[in-house]
Design an enzyme around this catalytic site. Structure first.
Site, PDB file in Angstrom:
ATOM      1  N   HIS A 199      12.578  39.207 -57.219  1.00 56.67           N
ATOM      2  CA  HIS A 199      11.712  39.964 -56.321  1.00 56.67           C
ATOM      3  C   HIS A 199      10.578  40.548 -57.160  1.00 56.67           C
ATOM      4  O   HIS A 199      10.833  41.151 -58.214  1.00 56.67           O
ATOM      5  CB  HIS A 199      12.462  41.139 -55.690  1.00 56.67           C
ATOM      6  CG  HIS A 199      13.596  40.770 -54.795  1.00 56.67           C
ATOM      7  ND1 HIS A 199      13.494  40.785 -53.421  1.00 56.67           N
ATOM      8  CD2 HIS A 199      14.866  40.391 -55.065  1.00 56.67           C
ATOM      9  CE1 HIS A 199      14.652  40.445 -52.894  1.00 56.67           C
ATOM     10  NE2 HIS A 199      15.516  40.191 -53.865  1.00 56.67           N
ATOM     11  N   VAL A 219      21.137  35.785 -50.963  1.00 53.05           N
ATOM     12  CA  VAL A 219      20.827  34.350 -51.011  1.00 53.05           C
ATOM     13  C   VAL A 219      21.221  33.846 -52.395  1.00 53.05           C
ATOM     14  O   VAL A 219      20.690  34.310 -53.413  1.00 53.05           O
ATOM     15  CB  VAL A 219      19.332  34.086 -50.748  1.00 53.05           C
ATOM     16  CG1 VAL A 219      19.029  32.594 -50.861  1.00 53.05           C
ATOM     17  CG2 VAL A 219      18.921  34.607 -49.364  1.00 53.05           C
ATOM     18  N   ASN A 264      18.746  40.470 -57.977  1.00 56.86           N
ATOM     19  CA  ASN A 264      20.094  40.867 -57.582  1.00 56.86           C
ATOM     20  C   ASN A 264      21.081  39.762 -57.933  1.00 56.86           C
ATOM     21  O   ASN A 264      20.781  38.578 -57.756  1.00 56.86           O
ATOM     22  CB  ASN A 264      20.138  41.152 -56.084  1.00 56.86           C
ATOM     23  CG  ASN A 264      19.245  42.320 -55.701  1.00 56.86           C
ATOM     24  OD1 ASN A 264      19.103  43.275 -56.467  1.00 56.86           O
ATOM     25  ND2 ASN A 264      18.622  42.244 -54.532  1.00 56.86           N
ATOM     26  N   ASP A 289       8.331  37.529 -49.186  1.00 61.65           N
ATOM     27  CA  ASP A 289       9.616  37.895 -48.590  1.00 61.65           C
ATOM     28  C   ASP A 289       9.429  38.127 -47.092  1.00 61.65           C
ATOM     29  O   ASP A 289       8.465  38.767 -46.663  1.00 61.65           O
ATOM     30  CB  ASP A 289      10.174  39.159 -49.264  1.00 61.65           C
ATOM     31  CG  ASP A 289      11.654  39.361 -48.960  1.00 61.65           C
ATOM     32  OD1 ASP A 289      12.463  39.258 -49.888  1.00 61.65           O
ATOM     33  OD2 ASP A 289      11.995  39.617 -47.776  1.00 61.65           O
ATOM     34  N   ILE A 290      10.348  37.643 -46.301  1.00 65.37           N
ATOM     35  CA  ILE A 290      10.250  37.740 -44.843  1.00 65.37           C
ATOM     36  C   ILE A 290      10.447  39.179 -44.360  1.00 65.37           C
ATOM     37  O   ILE A 290      10.058  39.517 -43.240  1.00 65.37           O
ATOM     38  CB  ILE A 290      11.289  36.782 -44.199  1.00 65.37           C
ATOM     39  CG1 ILE A 290      10.870  36.385 -42.799  1.00 65.37           C
ATOM     40  CG2 ILE A 290      12.687  37.381 -44.220  1.00 65.37           C
ATOM     41  CD1 ILE A 290      11.685  35.226 -42.223  1.00 65.37           C
ATOM     42  N   HIS A 324      16.594  34.203 -57.675  1.00 66.74           N
ATOM     43  CA  HIS A 324      15.229  34.596 -57.290  1.00 66.74           C
ATOM     44  C   HIS A 324      14.899  35.939 -57.909  1.00 66.74           C
ATOM     45  O   HIS A 324      15.777  36.783 -58.098  1.00 66.74           O
ATOM     46  CB  HIS A 324      15.073  34.651 -55.769  1.00 66.74           C
ATOM     47  CG  HIS A 324      16.096  35.481 -55.062  1.00 66.74           C
ATOM     48  ND1 HIS A 324      17.380  35.029 -54.827  1.00 66.74           N
ATOM     49  CD2 HIS A 324      16.042  36.733 -54.555  1.00 66.74           C
ATOM     50  CE1 HIS A 324      18.062  35.969 -54.194  1.00 66.74           C
ATOM     51  NE2 HIS A 324      17.267  37.025 -54.014  1.00 66.74           N
TER      52      HIS A 324
HETATM   53  P1  AMP Z   1      18.646  39.157 -52.149  1.00 63.70           P
HETATM   54  O1  AMP Z   1      19.238  40.120 -51.159  1.00 63.70           O
HETATM   55  O2  AMP Z   1      18.301  39.765 -53.458  1.00 63.70           O
HETATM   56  O3  AMP Z   1      19.489  37.916 -52.275  1.00 63.70           O
HETATM   57  O4  AMP Z   1      17.249  38.744 -51.566  1.00 63.70           O
HETATM   58  C1  AMP Z   1      17.082  37.759 -50.583  1.00 63.70           C
HETATM   59  C2  AMP Z   1      15.746  37.995 -49.968  1.00 63.70           C
HETATM   60  O5  AMP Z   1      15.383  36.842 -49.234  1.00 63.70           O
HETATM   61  C3  AMP Z   1      15.697  39.167 -48.991  1.00 63.70           C
HETATM   62  O6  AMP Z   1      14.759  40.139 -49.451  1.00 63.70           O
HETATM   63  C4  AMP Z   1      15.262  38.526 -47.668  1.00 63.70           C
HETATM   64  O7  AMP Z   1      14.377  39.335 -46.938  1.00 63.70           O
HETATM   65  C5  AMP Z   1      14.610  37.253 -48.149  1.00 63.70           C
HETATM   66  N1  AMP Z   1      14.596  36.160 -47.203  1.00 63.70           N
HETATM   67  C6  AMP Z   1      15.638  35.698 -46.470  1.00 63.70           C
HETATM   68  N2  AMP Z   1      15.262  34.636 -45.731  1.00 63.70           N
HETATM   69  C7  AMP Z   1      13.937  34.434 -46.017  1.00 63.70           C
HETATM   70  C8  AMP Z   1      12.975  33.482 -45.555  1.00 63.70           C
HETATM   71  N3  AMP Z   1      13.273  32.526 -44.679  1.00 63.70           N
HETATM   72  N4  AMP Z   1      11.716  33.582 -46.046  1.00 63.70           N
HETATM   73  C9  AMP Z   1      11.401  34.553 -46.929  1.00 63.70           C
HETATM   74  N5  AMP Z   1      12.268  35.454 -47.407  1.00 63.70           N
HETATM   75  C10 AMP Z   1      13.529  35.405 -46.946  1.00 63.70           C
END
Ligand code: AMP
Length: 111
Positions: free
Chosen positions: A99, A93, A84, A30-31, A97
């Site tokens: 976490h 996103v 989520n 995760d970024i 996915h």
């Molecule tokens: P969610 O809020 O559950 O949809 O999680 C989306 C996750 O994607 C968040 O924890 C972000 O930090 C992560 N995220 C967004 N863009 C990127 C990226 N380019 N590379 C890695 N993680 C990302």
């Protein structure tokens, strides 16, 4: 999906910290990590969220959780998985996915 960030990551069009890949699943860091180990485990096939996921993909994700937890050294110490879903789930996103958080004793606030 043309406009999906995680589809672009899986395709290599957007860089990522890949930790695991097989024919059905891709996992990367995760970024914005919320724990020492914070990975995202995603199906290569696009589903918006867990509600759309088929049984074969669910099984592949479960197997990937096990493999990644062992690879990252948190299988014994423990970890948390979260997916989520939708607006009230604070999904940001819209590509299914999971976490995976670990590497420290987690509080209730993490993810
Ligand atoms: P969610 O809020 O559950 O949809 O999680 C989306 C996750 O994607 C968040 O924890 C972000 O930090 C992560 N995220 C967004 N863009 C990127 C990226 N380019 N590379 C890695 N993680 C990302």
């Amino acid at each position: 999906m043309n406009d999906c960030l995680f589809c672009k990551i899986i395709a290599g069009e957007v860089p990522s910290g890949k930790v695991y890949e097989n024919d059905k699943v891709y996992a990367f860091r995760d970024i914005n990590p919320q724990a020492p180990v914070h990975l995202l485990i995603v199906p290569k096939k696009h589903f918006d969220n867990i509600l759309q996921c088929d049984a074969e993909t669910a099984a592949a994700l479960t197997e990937a959780v096990r493999a990644v937890a062992e690879q990252e050294g948190v299988a014994e110490s423990g970890f948390r998985i979260v997916s989520n879903c939708g607006r009230d789930g604070a999904q940001s996103v819209n590509h299914l996915h999971i976490h995976l958080l670990g590497g420290a004793a987690l509080t209730e606030k993490m993810a």
